[in-house]
Structure formats: structure tokens, C-alpha cells
Write an enzyme that holds these catalytic residues in place. Sequence first.
Site, PDB file in Angstrom:
ATOM      1  N   CYS A   1      28.449   2.690  27.785  1.00  0.00           N
ATOM      2  CA  CYS A   1      27.075   1.908  26.790  1.00  0.00           C
ATOM      3  C   CYS A   1      27.290   0.365  26.977  1.00  0.00           C
ATOM      4  O   CYS A   1      28.438  -0.087  27.308  1.00  0.00           O
ATOM      5  CB  CYS A   1      25.663   2.445  26.296  1.00  0.00           C
ATOM      6  SG  CYS A   1      26.363   2.620  24.442  1.00  0.00           S
TER       7      CYS A   1
ATOM      8  N   CYS B   1      31.681  18.824  24.196  1.00  0.00           N
ATOM      9  CA  CYS B   1      30.982  17.884  25.526  1.00  0.00           C
ATOM     10  C   CYS B   1      31.423  17.829  26.987  1.00  0.00           C
ATOM     11  O   CYS B   1      30.734  18.303  27.955  1.00  0.00           O
ATOM     12  CB  CYS B   1      29.963  16.943  25.084  1.00  0.00           C
ATOM     13  SG  CYS B   1      29.156  17.221  23.224  1.00  0.00           S
TER      14      CYS B   1
ATOM     15  N   CYS C   1      30.995  20.822  29.169  1.00  0.00           N
ATOM     16  CA  CYS C   1      30.112  21.156  29.420  1.00  0.00           C
ATOM     17  C   CYS C   1      29.369  21.036  30.579  1.00  0.00           C
ATOM     18  O   CYS C   1      29.469  20.274  31.114  1.00  0.00           O
ATOM     19  CB  CYS C   1      28.756  20.281  28.482  1.00  0.00           C
ATOM     20  SG  CYS C   1      26.469  20.738  28.484  1.00  0.00           S
TER      21      CYS C   1
ATOM     22  N   CYS D   1      21.703  18.348  20.950  1.00  0.00           N
ATOM     23  CA  CYS D   1      22.501  19.123  21.761  1.00  0.00           C
ATOM     24  C   CYS D   1      21.883  20.042  22.159  1.00  0.00           C
ATOM     25  O   CYS D   1      21.539  20.117  23.941  1.00  0.00           O
ATOM     26  CB  CYS D   1      24.152  19.170  21.774  1.00  0.00           C
ATOM     27  SG  CYS D   1      24.889  20.453  22.824  1.00  0.00           S
TER      28      CYS D   1
ATOM     29  N   CYS E   1       5.846  -6.859  12.914  1.00  0.00           N
ATOM     30  CA  CYS E   1       4.270  -5.780  13.417  1.00  0.00           C
ATOM     31  C   CYS E   1       3.393  -6.072  12.387  1.00  0.00           C
ATOM     32  O   CYS E   1       3.690  -6.038  11.337  1.00  0.00           O
ATOM     33  CB  CYS E   1       5.251  -4.117  13.062  1.00  0.00           C
ATOM     34  SG  CYS E   1       4.048  -3.434  14.777  1.00  0.00           S
TER      35      CYS E   1
ATOM     36  N   SER F   1       3.154   2.171  23.324  1.00  0.00           N
ATOM     37  CA  SER F   1       2.894   3.681  22.761  1.00  0.00           C
ATOM     38  C   SER F   1       2.426   4.203  22.031  1.00  0.00           C
ATOM     39  O   SER F   1       1.367   3.822  22.042  1.00  0.00           O
ATOM     40  CB  SER F   1       4.522   2.587  21.305  1.00  0.00           C
ATOM     41  OG  SER F   1       5.175   2.054  21.677  1.00  0.00           O
TER      42      SER F   1
ATOM     43  N   CYS G   1      23.178  -2.869  20.130  1.00  0.00           N
ATOM     44  CA  CYS G   1      22.645  -1.982  20.368  1.00  0.00           C
ATOM     45  C   CYS G   1      21.064  -2.347  19.569  1.00  0.00           C
ATOM     46  O   CYS G   1      21.180  -2.483  18.344  1.00  0.00           O
ATOM     47  CB  CYS G   1      22.974  -0.781  20.787  1.00  0.00           C
ATOM     48  SG  CYS G   1      21.660   0.421  21.098  1.00  0.00           S
ATOM     49  N   ASP G   2      19.788  -2.043  20.335  1.00  0.00           N
ATOM     50  CA  ASP G   2      18.901  -1.866  19.418  1.00  0.00           C
ATOM     51  C   ASP G   2      19.169  -0.646  17.937  1.00  0.00           C
ATOM     52  O   ASP G   2      18.026  -1.103  17.583  1.00  0.00           O
ATOM     53  CB  ASP G   2      17.582  -1.491  19.985  1.00  0.00           C
ATOM     54  CG  ASP G   2      16.571  -1.678  19.233  1.00  0.00           C
ATOM     55  OD1 ASP G   2      16.123  -2.841  19.114  1.00  0.00           O
ATOM     56  OD2 ASP G   2      15.170  -0.964  19.903  1.00  0.00           O
TER      57      ASP G   2
ATOM     58  N   GLY H   1       9.337  -5.349  16.633  1.00  0.00           N
ATOM     59  CA  GLY H   1       8.657  -5.449  16.177  1.00  0.00           C
ATOM     60  C   GLY H   1       7.692  -5.773  16.899  1.00  0.00           C
ATOM     61  O   GLY H   1       7.495  -4.349  18.081  1.00  0.00           O
TER      62      GLY H   1
END
Length: 382
Positions: free
Chosen positions: A265, A322, A325, A354, A19, A127, A280-281, A71
Site C-alpha cells: 500500500c 496468510c 492461504c 480474516c 464535521c 455515507s 495513510c488516512d 471530516g
Amino acid sequence: MIKVSREFQIFVKPVGPSCNLRCRYCYYLGKKNLYPERETFMMTDDLLEKYIIQHIEASTEEEIGFSWHGGEPLMAGIDFFRKVVQLQRKHKPSGRTILNGIQTNGTLLDEDWCRFLSSEGFIAGISIDGPGDLHNKYRRTVRKSPSLQQVLHGYELLQKHGVTTEILCVLNSINVKHPHVIYDFFKQLGARFFTFLPLVIQQRGSVTGASPESVPANEFGLFLKEVFDEWVENDIGKIKIQIFEEAARTAFRQEHTLCIFKVNCGGVPVVEHNGDFYSCDHYVDNEHLSGNIKNNSLAALLDSPEQKAFGKAKSATLPRYCNECTVKEMCNGECPKNRFNKTPDGESGLNYLCSGYKLFFTHCRPFVEAIRREWKDQSQTG
């Protein structure tokens, strides 16, 4: 024969973590340490074609979506992306559509880039964390100079050339205190699509469990509440804000489209510059490296037991607090990376955010219920 249905959005990193900015809160620059012997991070032409072929083969929907990330993906150069669309055309099956999205900090955009992105129908995420120091506080160049003016120049060029653009705003401990300033600034820019992304960096030993830069949970909820009220009063139908769209989906009993709010996910993995596939990222580490597309097909990696287990762990580890909830359907525990606090009864796995999510979702719930009732009445009379 059972038709395979495979929903995914891969964040592909053509230049890895490289980056041209040094944003103070960036979680991805440090991924260079996973490849200590590499002098440059650049996807080769052969690997690019292999990835595009495998991505198309793995896709089961009529629209095939590619997501180019970093990046800073523009560091790959415009000729790299010209190659991308050429290869996509070469391998696109008849009757299918290919869409490209690219996430950029905007500082490298010029007339040539924006003409290209426009002509090829790219959707650009850019961004921007707000006006003035609300952006510049954390988003700095390599030389620690402010970046906002360069970003706004890039944004203006995207608008000039008609590129569909979404603003991604990272909410941190500073800009979260100014909801109306940020919202009005984005409206003045003529933006129609926003995403508010909460900054959460775990810090052991902290009272809250998070770093000083992280957005305070309650203030995050208050920010969303304030923007939501202004949006409801003035901007419904004119501006789309991702978290509001996700909340509204529950009115129609629709599944969330955003991975953090899904029950499970695992559908947003990463393919790095060298073909490495990560779950995952936010889990680009050795533990979550599942394989490489040079040796395994993308479809096989997406369908692997390891990736399935990673995704299902989200609901399997949700605390009782949760599950009981009142706004669970809107949140589903949010992202597992943020679940490092304890519930009031001492159970592990409570999301750091939360209280903020509960504040916001409880606030917008009457609006969502009104939509649900109206939709139900219309469906019964129609």
C-alpha cells in the site's frame, strides 16, 4: 530518461477533522488533538493553490484525480470549491483531464451545491448505513438527533441534478445482520455504485480484539455472501459493488485498485488542512507524519523512503498463515490497521476480518474462476 510512473490517491482534508455530525464510530474527529492550538480548521487560499500545483506536478497519468475528504469537506463552503476548480483550470496542463471526487455525509447538500457538483463533473460519495435505525443508530447530529432524513434529502438532490453518486455503507455489529434489507433499500434508492466498508475498532482486552460496535468477522463474510448471491442472480451489469469488482479483477490477473487488497500500500496518503502529509488516512498520527507540502514537494513525499517503507511493510509482515492461504490473491492480508490478532499457530499479524474474508472469497471463487475460463477461451479463439 526513465519515465516516472506514480500511482496515488490523496485524501485531502480542506477542513481537517471538522464535521457537523457526531457519528459514534468516527475515527477522524479525534484528530483535532493533533492541532490543540487551532481554533478553526480551514485550508488557506495560498496553501490550496500550492497543493493543486504540486498534485498536478506529481501526477503521471493522463487523468489527474483529486479526492476531497474530511471530516465533512462541504463545511469549507461552496466558494472554496469554486476556487478549487478555478485553480485547477489555471494550472491544468494541455491535453490532461482533471476529475474531482468528494466524500460527504450529505446533510449540507442543497440545490446550489448539487448544481455546482453537476456542472463541474464531481463524483460524490455519500455515507448511508441503511434504512431507519440501521443508519440512525450511530450516525447522529451534534445534538444527537437522527440524520437519515437529511442524508436522503441530499441524496435525492444529487440524483435530481445528475451527479454520479456512490453510496458508502459502514457495516457494524447491528446493520450487518440485515444484508437483504440494506441491499434492497439501496436498490430502491436507484443506487448503481456501492461500497461496503467494515467497521473495525481495536479494543485491547476484548475477546475478539475489537470493540462492541465493530462488525463481527464471520457475520461480515455472511453479509457479503448473501448480497453477492442476490447480485449474481439479478443485478450483474446494473449495479457495481466495489468488493465484487475487486474479486473479479483476479480473474484477469489484474492488480487490485483498492489499497486494502493491494500487495503493498502507501498510495493513499493524507494532506491535512495545514499541508501536513501523513502516510495513510488510518495512520494520521505523529509517528506517520512525513512532512509538509510547504517545505517538501508532494512528489518527494510520495516517493520518500519513509512512504515506500510504510507501503512495503504490508507484504513484509504478512504471516505465513496468510501467505499459504488459498484466497491470498483476493485479500493480501487486507488493511494493516486490522492485523491485530494471532494466527491459529500463534503468529502475530492476522487480520481481525480474516474468517469473514475467507468465507466470502471462497464462496465467490467459483464465479471468478468461471470468468477466468471464459476470458481465457475467448482470448485463445479470438
